[in-house]
Design a protein around this motif. Sequence first.
Motif, PDB file in Angstrom:
ATOM      1  N   PHE A 101     -10.356  -2.584  -7.127  1.00  0.00           N
ATOM      2  CA  PHE A 101     -11.973  -2.801  -8.289  1.00  0.00           C
ATOM      3  C   PHE A 101     -11.735  -0.686  -8.249  1.00  0.00           C
ATOM      4  CE2 PHE A 101     -13.599  -6.320  -6.616  1.00  0.00           C
ATOM      5  CZ  PHE A 101     -13.235  -7.447  -7.664  1.00  0.00           C
ATOM      6  N   ALA A 102     -11.578  -0.077  -7.305  1.00  0.00           N
ATOM      7  CA  ALA A 102     -11.114   1.254  -7.341  1.00  0.00           C
ATOM      8  C   ALA A 102     -10.565   1.465  -8.476  1.00  0.00           C
ATOM      9  CB  ALA A 102     -12.190   1.991  -6.996  1.00  0.00           C
ATOM     10  N   LEU A 103      -8.610   1.187  -7.759  1.00  0.00           N
ATOM     11  CA  LEU A 103      -7.790   1.602  -8.222  1.00  0.00           C
ATOM     12  C   LEU A 103      -7.812   0.293  -9.777  1.00  0.00           C
ATOM     13  CD1 LEU A 103      -5.502   0.470  -4.865  1.00  0.00           C
ATOM     14  CD2 LEU A 103      -5.909   2.429  -6.322  1.00  0.00           C
ATOM     15  N   ALA A 104      -8.054  -0.156  -9.931  1.00  0.00           N
ATOM     16  CA  ALA A 104      -7.881  -0.862 -11.267  1.00  0.00           C
ATOM     17  C   ALA A 104      -8.774  -0.005 -12.485  1.00  0.00           C
ATOM     18  CB  ALA A 104      -8.455  -2.416 -11.899  1.00  0.00           C
ATOM     19  N   ARG A 105      -9.676   0.697 -11.535  1.00  0.00           N
ATOM     20  CA  ARG A 105     -11.017   1.614 -12.974  1.00  0.00           C
ATOM     21  C   ARG A 105      -9.430   2.785 -12.966  1.00  0.00           C
ATOM     22  NH1 ARG A 105     -15.670   0.450 -14.476  1.00  0.00           N
ATOM     23  NH2 ARG A 105     -16.972   1.915 -15.598  1.00  0.00           N
ATOM     24  N   SER A 106      -9.252   3.443 -12.361  1.00  0.00           N
ATOM     25  CA  SER A 106      -8.669   5.186 -12.323  1.00  0.00           C
ATOM     26  C   SER A 106      -7.521   4.479 -13.253  1.00  0.00           C
ATOM     27  CB  SER A 106      -8.564   5.464 -10.691  1.00  0.00           C
ATOM     28  OG  SER A 106      -7.563   4.495 -10.032  1.00  0.00           O
ATOM     29  N   GLY A 107      -7.555   3.615 -13.163  1.00  0.00           N
ATOM     30  CA  GLY A 107      -5.713   3.234 -13.446  1.00  0.00           C
ATOM     31  C   GLY A 107      -4.487   3.289 -13.087  1.00  0.00           C
ATOM     32  N   GLU A 108      -4.156   3.477 -11.684  1.00  0.00           N
ATOM     33  CA  GLU A 108      -3.703   3.274 -11.014  1.00  0.00           C
ATOM     34  C   GLU A 108      -2.577   1.668 -11.052  1.00  0.00           C
ATOM     35  OE1 GLU A 108      -2.262   5.638  -8.388  1.00  0.00           O
ATOM     36  OE2 GLU A 108      -4.131   6.802  -9.978  1.00  0.00           O
ATOM     37  N   PHE A 109      -3.496   0.976 -11.410  1.00  0.00           N
ATOM     38  CA  PHE A 109      -2.403  -0.211 -11.535  1.00  0.00           C
ATOM     39  C   PHE A 109      -1.050   0.105 -12.420  1.00  0.00           C
ATOM     40  CE2 PHE A 109      -5.465  -3.626  -9.809  1.00  0.00           C
ATOM     41  CZ  PHE A 109      -5.319  -2.955  -8.414  1.00  0.00           C
ATOM     42  N   GLN A 110      -1.560   0.884 -13.561  1.00  0.00           N
ATOM     43  CA  GLN A 110      -0.683   0.919 -14.812  1.00  0.00           C
ATOM     44  C   GLN A 110       0.182   1.600 -14.751  1.00  0.00           C
ATOM     45  OE1 GLN A 110      -3.374   2.707 -17.985  1.00  0.00           O
ATOM     46  NE2 GLN A 110      -4.281   1.333 -18.087  1.00  0.00           N
ATOM     47  N   LYS A 111       0.480   2.171 -13.299  1.00  0.00           N
ATOM     48  CA  LYS A 111       1.095   3.502 -12.842  1.00  0.00           C
ATOM     49  C   LYS A 111       2.560   2.301 -12.249  1.00  0.00           C
ATOM     50  CE  LYS A 111      -1.186   7.584 -12.689  1.00  0.00           C
ATOM     51  NZ  LYS A 111      -2.264   8.946 -12.090  1.00  0.00           N
ATOM     52  N   LEU A 112       2.069   1.640 -11.466  1.00  0.00           N
ATOM     53  CA  LEU A 112       3.175   0.439 -11.014  1.00  0.00           C
ATOM     54  C   LEU A 112       4.443   0.088 -11.659  1.00  0.00           C
ATOM     55  CD1 LEU A 112       0.424  -1.190  -8.495  1.00  0.00           C
ATOM     56  CD2 LEU A 112       1.164   0.412  -7.528  1.00  0.00           C
ATOM     57  N   GLY A 113       4.909  -0.476 -11.129  1.00  0.00           N
ATOM     58  CA  GLY A 113       6.914  -1.541 -11.448  1.00  0.00           C
ATOM     59  C   GLY A 113       5.331  -2.864 -11.730  1.00  0.00           C
ATOM     60  N   PRO A 114       6.864  -3.395 -12.385  1.00  0.00           N
ATOM     61  CA  PRO A 114       6.433  -4.922 -12.416  1.00  0.00           C
ATOM     62  C   PRO A 114       5.840  -5.945 -11.478  1.00  0.00           C
ATOM     63  CG  PRO A 114       8.431  -4.634 -13.666  1.00  0.00           C
ATOM     64  CD  PRO A 114       7.903  -3.412 -12.922  1.00  0.00           C
ATOM     65  N   ARG A 115       6.616  -6.027 -10.201  1.00  0.00           N
ATOM     66  CA  ARG A 115       6.577  -7.080  -9.499  1.00  0.00           C
ATOM     67  C   ARG A 115       5.086  -6.177  -8.840  1.00  0.00           C
ATOM     68  NH1 ARG A 115      12.231  -8.583  -6.673  1.00  0.00           N
ATOM     69  NH2 ARG A 115      12.693 -10.130  -7.922  1.00  0.00           N
ATOM     70  N   LEU A 116       5.553  -4.713  -7.992  1.00  0.00           N
ATOM     71  CA  LEU A 116       3.791  -4.573  -7.625  1.00  0.00           C
ATOM     72  C   LEU A 116       2.771  -4.613  -8.205  1.00  0.00           C
ATOM     73  CD1 LEU A 116       3.591  -3.195  -4.759  1.00  0.00           C
ATOM     74  CD2 LEU A 116       3.550  -0.976  -5.751  1.00  0.00           C
ATOM     75  N   GLY A 117       2.857  -4.053  -9.885  1.00  0.00           N
ATOM     76  CA  GLY A 117       1.043  -4.894 -10.816  1.00  0.00           C
ATOM     77  C   GLY A 117       1.166  -6.343 -10.586  1.00  0.00           C
ATOM     78  N   ALA A 118       2.094  -7.036 -10.893  1.00  0.00           N
ATOM     79  CA  ALA A 118       2.254  -8.332 -10.962  1.00  0.00           C
ATOM     80  C   ALA A 118       0.885  -8.541  -9.319  1.00  0.00           C
ATOM     81  CB  ALA A 118       2.663  -9.128 -10.905  1.00  0.00           C
ATOM     82  N   ALA A 119       1.320  -8.505  -8.156  1.00  0.00           N
ATOM     83  CA  ALA A 119       0.939  -8.969  -6.302  1.00  0.00           C
ATOM     84  C   ALA A 119      -0.829  -7.855  -6.647  1.00  0.00           C
ATOM     85  CB  ALA A 119       2.159  -7.454  -5.788  1.00  0.00           C
ATOM     86  N   ALA A 120      -0.319  -7.305  -7.227  1.00  0.00           N
ATOM     87  CA  ALA A 120      -1.967  -6.163  -6.939  1.00  0.00           C
ATOM     88  C   ALA A 120      -2.907  -6.521  -8.285  1.00  0.00           C
ATOM     89  CB  ALA A 120      -2.108  -4.775  -7.753  1.00  0.00           C
ATOM     90  N   VAL A 121      -3.060  -6.809  -9.279  1.00  0.00           N
ATOM     91  CA  VAL A 121      -3.322  -8.016 -10.183  1.00  0.00           C
ATOM     92  C   VAL A 121      -3.779  -9.020  -9.536  1.00  0.00           C
ATOM     93  CG1 VAL A 121      -4.297  -9.348 -12.565  1.00  0.00           C
ATOM     94  CG2 VAL A 121      -2.138  -7.484 -12.207  1.00  0.00           C
ATOM     95  N   LEU A 122      -2.708 -10.044  -8.757  1.00  0.00           N
ATOM     96  CA  LEU A 122      -2.955 -11.545  -8.346  1.00  0.00           C
ATOM     97  C   LEU A 122      -4.087 -11.377  -6.792  1.00  0.00           C
ATOM     98  CD1 LEU A 122       0.235 -13.271  -7.971  1.00  0.00           C
ATOM     99  CD2 LEU A 122      -1.816 -13.636  -8.951  1.00  0.00           C
ATOM    100  N   HIS A 123      -3.974 -10.215  -6.348  1.00  0.00           N
ATOM    101  CA  HIS A 123      -4.965  -9.616  -5.102  1.00  0.00           C
ATOM    102  C   HIS A 123      -6.206  -9.517  -5.520  1.00  0.00           C
ATOM    103  CE1 HIS A 123      -5.945  -7.878  -1.142  1.00  0.00           C
ATOM    104  NE2 HIS A 123      -6.158  -7.383  -1.761  1.00  0.00           N
TER     105      HIS A 123
END
Length: 103
Positions: A62-84
């Motif tokens: 939740f802290a990573l999503a709020r800080s905007g770090e998920f937007q800097k990830l690639g598509p696969r890693l971003g999808a894994a982060a969203v699923l997590h």
Amino acid sequence: LAGPTICYDDFMSQCTGDLRTQNASNRSKGDSKPRTHLGWYLFQLLMVVTFLEWESRRIPVFALARSGEFQKLGPRLGAAAVLHTLFVMWCKFTLLWRVARGW
């Protein structure tokens, strides 16, 4: 770690308070004890709390999503982060459901 999803017949038997039907259906499935056993339910609650605490400390999604770090990830890693993140949210709602139901 099963969540709050149950079939309609089980839900209705819980609403009517007919525990004889629940116990009979559990025994017919091969269970020796009813599924409403308090010790097993508390164990499941403890497992959800432990897993949620461990995952929240390991990856603060939740802290990573709020800080905007998920937007800097690639598509696969971003999808894994969203699923997590969705899985951690599911665990939080499972915890709320189990505490409210045990209340």
